[in-house]
Motif scaffolding. Structure first.
Motif, PDB file in Angstrom:
ATOM      1  N   ALA A  59      51.803  26.216  53.666  1.00 32.65           N
ATOM      2  CA  ALA A  59      52.619  27.159  52.907  1.00 32.65           C
ATOM      3  C   ALA A  59      51.863  27.722  51.708  1.00 32.65           C
ATOM      4  CB  ALA A  59      53.902  26.475  52.433  1.00 32.65           C
ATOM      5  N   ASP A  60      50.689  27.194  51.431  1.00 29.31           N
ATOM      6  CA  ASP A  60      49.881  27.615  50.282  1.00 29.31           C
ATOM      7  C   ASP A  60      49.059  28.871  50.580  1.00 29.31           C
ATOM      8  OD1 ASP A  60      48.807  27.262  47.664  1.00 29.31           O
ATOM      9  OD2 ASP A  60      47.044  26.242  48.489  1.00 29.31           O
ATOM     10  N   TYR A  61      49.046  29.326  51.840  1.00 30.62           N
ATOM     11  CA  TYR A  61      48.062  30.341  52.207  1.00 30.62           C
ATOM     12  C   TYR A  61      48.218  31.651  51.441  1.00 30.62           C
ATOM     13  CZ  TYR A  61      45.348  33.710  54.806  1.00 30.62           C
ATOM     14  OH  TYR A  61      44.465  34.713  55.122  1.00 30.62           O
ATOM     15  N   GLN A  62      49.430  32.179  51.324  1.00 31.86           N
ATOM     16  CA  GLN A  62      49.587  33.449  50.607  1.00 31.86           C
ATOM     17  C   GLN A  62      49.084  33.328  49.177  1.00 31.86           C
ATOM     18  OE1 GLN A  62      53.092  35.840  50.677  1.00 31.86           O
ATOM     19  NE2 GLN A  62      53.575  35.394  52.811  1.00 31.86           N
ATOM     20  N   ALA A  63      49.392  32.212  48.518  1.00 27.10           N
ATOM     21  CA  ALA A  63      48.934  32.013  47.145  1.00 27.10           C
ATOM     22  C   ALA A  63      47.415  31.914  47.080  1.00 27.10           C
ATOM     23  CB  ALA A  63      49.574  30.757  46.562  1.00 27.10           C
ATOM     24  N   VAL A  64      46.798  31.309  48.084  1.00 23.28           N
ATOM     25  CA  VAL A  64      45.332  31.228  48.117  1.00 23.28           C
ATOM     26  C   VAL A  64      44.729  32.629  48.128  1.00 23.28           C
ATOM     27  CG1 VAL A  64      43.381  30.644  49.623  1.00 23.28           C
ATOM     28  CG2 VAL A  64      45.137  28.936  49.134  1.00 23.28           C
ATOM     29  N   GLU A  65      45.251  33.495  48.984  1.00 24.34           N
ATOM     30  CA  GLU A  65      44.696  34.852  49.061  1.00 24.34           C
ATOM     31  C   GLU A  65      44.944  35.647  47.776  1.00 24.34           C
ATOM     32  OE1 GLU A  65      42.690  36.125  51.065  1.00 24.34           O
ATOM     33  OE2 GLU A  65      42.875  35.127  53.002  1.00 24.34           O
ATOM     34  N   THR A  66      46.154  35.578  47.239  1.00 24.76           N
ATOM     35  CA  THR A  66      46.481  36.416  46.084  1.00 24.76           C
ATOM     36  C   THR A  66      45.970  35.855  44.763  1.00 24.76           C
ATOM     37  OG1 THR A  66      48.671  35.369  45.915  1.00 24.76           O
ATOM     38  CG2 THR A  66      48.511  37.406  47.213  1.00 24.76           C
ATOM     39  N   GLU A  67      45.922  34.530  44.637  1.00 18.34           N
ATOM     40  CA  GLU A  67      45.482  33.929  43.378  1.00 18.34           C
ATOM     41  C   GLU A  67      43.969  33.741  43.301  1.00 18.34           C
ATOM     42  OE1 GLU A  67      47.627  30.282  42.904  1.00 18.34           O
ATOM     43  OE2 GLU A  67      49.600  31.258  43.008  1.00 18.34           O
ATOM     44  N   ILE A  68      43.361  33.316  44.414  1.00 18.06           N
ATOM     45  CA  ILE A  68      41.913  33.036  44.406  1.00 18.06           C
ATOM     46  C   ILE A  68      41.112  34.243  44.853  1.00 18.06           C
ATOM     47  CG2 ILE A  68      40.072  31.626  45.412  1.00 18.06           C
ATOM     48  CD1 ILE A  68      42.087  29.339  45.682  1.00 18.06           C
ATOM     49  N   TRP A  69      41.469  34.787  46.032  1.00 22.50           N
ATOM     50  CA  TRP A  69      40.592  35.770  46.666  1.00 22.50           C
ATOM     51  C   TRP A  69      40.812  37.211  46.225  1.00 22.50           C
ATOM     52  CZ3 TRP A  69      36.326  34.557  49.232  1.00 22.50           C
ATOM     53  CH2 TRP A  69      36.182  33.211  49.601  1.00 22.50           C
ATOM     54  N   GLN A  70      42.047  37.607  45.975  1.00 25.74           N
ATOM     55  CA  GLN A  70      42.276  39.002  45.585  1.00 25.74           C
ATOM     56  C   GLN A  70      41.483  39.394  44.336  1.00 25.74           C
ATOM     57  OE1 GLN A  70      46.401  40.120  45.171  1.00 25.74           O
ATOM     58  NE2 GLN A  70      45.913  42.224  44.582  1.00 25.74           N
ATOM     59  N   PRO A  71      41.445  38.589  43.255  1.00 28.13           N
ATOM     60  CA  PRO A  71      40.623  38.959  42.101  1.00 28.13           C
ATOM     61  C   PRO A  71      39.130  39.052  42.432  1.00 28.13           C
ATOM     62  CG  PRO A  71      42.200  37.249  41.505  1.00 28.13           C
ATOM     63  CD  PRO A  71      42.235  37.359  42.990  1.00 28.13           C
ATOM     64  N   MET A  72      38.663  38.227  43.366  1.00 27.65           N
ATOM     65  CA  MET A  72      37.257  38.278  43.765  1.00 27.65           C
ATOM     66  C   MET A  72      36.962  39.568  44.524  1.00 27.65           C
ATOM     67  SD  MET A  72      37.040  34.303  44.954  1.00 27.65           S
ATOM     68  CE  MET A  72      35.457  34.470  45.761  1.00 27.65           C
ATOM     69  N   HIS A  73      37.856  39.952  45.428  1.00 25.05           N
ATOM     70  CA  HIS A  73      37.661  41.208  46.157  1.00 25.05           C
ATOM     71  C   HIS A  73      37.739  42.403  45.206  1.00 25.05           C
ATOM     72  CE1 HIS A  73      37.537  39.168  49.954  1.00 25.05           C
ATOM     73  NE2 HIS A  73      38.758  38.688  49.820  1.00 25.05           N
ATOM     74  N   GLN A  74      38.627  42.321  44.207  1.00 25.76           N
ATOM     75  CA  GLN A  74      38.700  43.415  43.233  1.00 25.76           C
ATOM     76  C   GLN A  74      37.405  43.519  42.442  1.00 25.76           C
ATOM     77  OE1 GLN A  74      41.481  45.688  42.754  1.00 25.76           O
ATOM     78  NE2 GLN A  74      39.661  46.684  41.895  1.00 25.76           N
ATOM     79  N   GLU A  75      36.816  42.393  42.103  1.00 29.99           N
ATOM     80  CA  GLU A  75      35.519  42.407  41.407  1.00 29.99           C
ATOM     81  C   GLU A  75      34.450  43.030  42.298  1.00 29.99           C
ATOM     82  OE1 GLU A  75      32.555  41.520  38.433  1.00 29.99           O
ATOM     83  OE2 GLU A  75      34.739  41.796  38.417  1.00 29.99           O
ATOM     84  N   ALA A  76      34.487  42.730  43.601  1.00 38.22           N
ATOM     85  CA  ALA A  76      33.525  43.340  44.526  1.00 38.22           C
ATOM     86  C   ALA A  76      33.709  44.851  44.589  1.00 38.22           C
ATOM     87  CB  ALA A  76      33.681  42.728  45.919  1.00 38.22           C
ATOM     88  N   VAL A  77      34.965  45.313  44.603  1.00 33.24           N
ATOM     89  CA  VAL A  77      35.219  46.748  44.575  1.00 33.24           C
ATOM     90  C   VAL A  77      34.711  47.355  43.273  1.00 33.24           C
ATOM     91  CG1 VAL A  77      37.036  48.509  44.505  1.00 33.24           C
ATOM     92  CG2 VAL A  77      37.194  46.617  46.136  1.00 33.24           C
ATOM     93  N   ASN A  78      34.988  46.687  42.154  1.00 34.08           N
ATOM     94  CA  ASN A  78      34.542  47.193  40.847  1.00 34.08           C
ATOM     95  C   ASN A  78      33.028  47.322  40.776  1.00 34.08           C
ATOM     96  OD1 ASN A  78      37.234  47.111  40.151  1.00 34.08           O
ATOM     97  ND2 ASN A  78      37.074  45.255  38.911  1.00 34.08           N
ATOM     98  N   ARG A  79      32.312  46.425  41.448  1.00 34.58           N
ATOM     99  CA  ARG A  79      30.845  46.455  41.448  1.00 34.58           C
ATOM    100  C   ARG A  79      30.279  47.425  42.488  1.00 34.58           C
ATOM    101  NH1 ARG A  79      28.608  40.210  41.017  1.00 34.58           N
ATOM    102  NH2 ARG A  79      30.032  39.456  39.381  1.00 34.58           N
ATOM    103  N   GLY A  80      31.128  47.976  43.362  1.00 32.82           N
ATOM    104  CA  GLY A  80      30.646  48.850  44.419  1.00 32.82           C
ATOM    105  C   GLY A  80      30.108  48.110  45.626  1.00 32.82           C
ATOM    106  N   ILE A  81      30.450  46.825  45.753  1.00 33.49           N
ATOM    107  CA  ILE A  81      29.986  46.013  46.875  1.00 33.49           C
ATOM    108  C   ILE A  81      30.792  46.311  48.139  1.00 33.49           C
ATOM    109  CG2 ILE A  81      29.826  43.627  47.713  1.00 33.49           C
ATOM    110  CD1 ILE A  81      29.325  42.826  44.767  1.00 33.49           C
ATOM    111  N   LYS A  82      32.052  46.658  47.970  1.00 33.58           N
ATOM    112  CA  LYS A  82      32.908  47.071  49.076  1.00 33.58           C
ATOM    113  C   LYS A  82      33.848  48.136  48.540  1.00 33.58           C
ATOM    114  CE  LYS A  82      34.478  42.907  49.603  1.00 33.58           C
ATOM    115  NZ  LYS A  82      35.181  41.697  50.053  1.00 33.58           N
TER     116      LYS A  82
END
Length: 259
Positions: free
Chosen positions: A45-68
């Protein structure tokens, strides 16, 4: 009507055309747009929180850097959930982004200072299983507006040139008219780049972008867009060029914002 690999560790996606997040679309004249689609089976049941709390900020940082160019997180609202009840989608504009090798550990340190990457990795591994990863390439479509759902329709196509020409000539203007009238938020055609082979039952997908679920006046819109043309004949032509393998409806949970 009809419409749809891990990279580093886990992974439709942020929009390449403006402020609308979470979709697989490009503009003419841009670099080739790729979408890495990961089929996920949640194991806690933790999966949605894992994506939104851990991974979403990391993907946003990648977008901010132009990595994706974007990332999005979907749950399957209607469709086959036996293998995948969630999907993550990473979008890359051009081969440089697609082949970037920036470490997720580096992104984690940037957005979660003082926290443990090893613990985050263990929490992620305990929450989900990556079932399948695919790489898709953008072909054509109607750039989207704000939306809540996408209907992903997987197709088996033998003659890709004839098929894509038919979509562009017959159905793209219909979907554009549906969007103009407020019945649909967008639409796109994607081609599967990897994996391939006889064990893969589809090689194209169309994606209907929706603000809500419910009937759409396709017949009436077709008559307006193609006056005097025989819709039944064009439907037969469509069926001759592609076979619908499966259609699922995904709900957009979270996504990055474009730079």
């Amino acid at each position: 009507m009809y419409s749809w690999i891990p990279r580093h560790a886990t992974l439709m996606l942020a929009l390449a055309t403006g402020a609308v997040p979470g979709v697989l679309f490009a503009q003419e004249g841009q670099q080739t747009l790729y979408a890495q689609v990961d089929c996920m089976q949640s194991t806690s049941a933790d999966y949605q929180a894992v994506e939104t709390e851990i991974w979403q900020p990391m993907h946003q940082e990648a977008v901010n850097r132009g990595i994706k160019s974007g990332w999005a997180f979907y749950s399957v609202r209607f469709g086959d959930m036996s293998d995948c009840d969630y999907y993550t989608v990473n979008q890359y504009s051009g081969e440089a982004q697609l082949n970037d090798q920036t470490s997720y550990a580096d992104l984690f340190a940037a957005v979660h200072p003082g926290k443990s990457w090893d613990e985050a990795s263990r929490r992620t591994a305990a929450s989900r299983r990556i079932v399948r990863s695919e790489l898709w390439t953008w072909v054509d479509g109607v750039p989207p507006q704000d939306f809540a759902y996408i209907q992903v329709n997987l197709m088996s196509v033998e003659n890709s040139d004839d098929y894509t020409a038919m979509e562009a000539e017959v159905w793209k203007p219909v979907h554009q008219a549906l969007q103009d009238a407020g019945h649909r938020a967008g639409w796109g055609v994607w081609q599967l780049s990897s994996p391939g082979g006889t064990s893969v039952p589809y090689n194209f997908a169309t994606v209907d972008v929706l603000t809500a679920l419910g009937p759409v006046p396709v017949t009436e819109t077709f008559a307006t867009v193609h006056p005097g043309r025989d819709m039944d004949a064009l439907l037969e032509h469509t069926e001759a060029l592609r076979t619908m393998v499966r259609s699922d409806t995904w709900w957009l949970i979270a996504s990055t914002q474009s730079r």
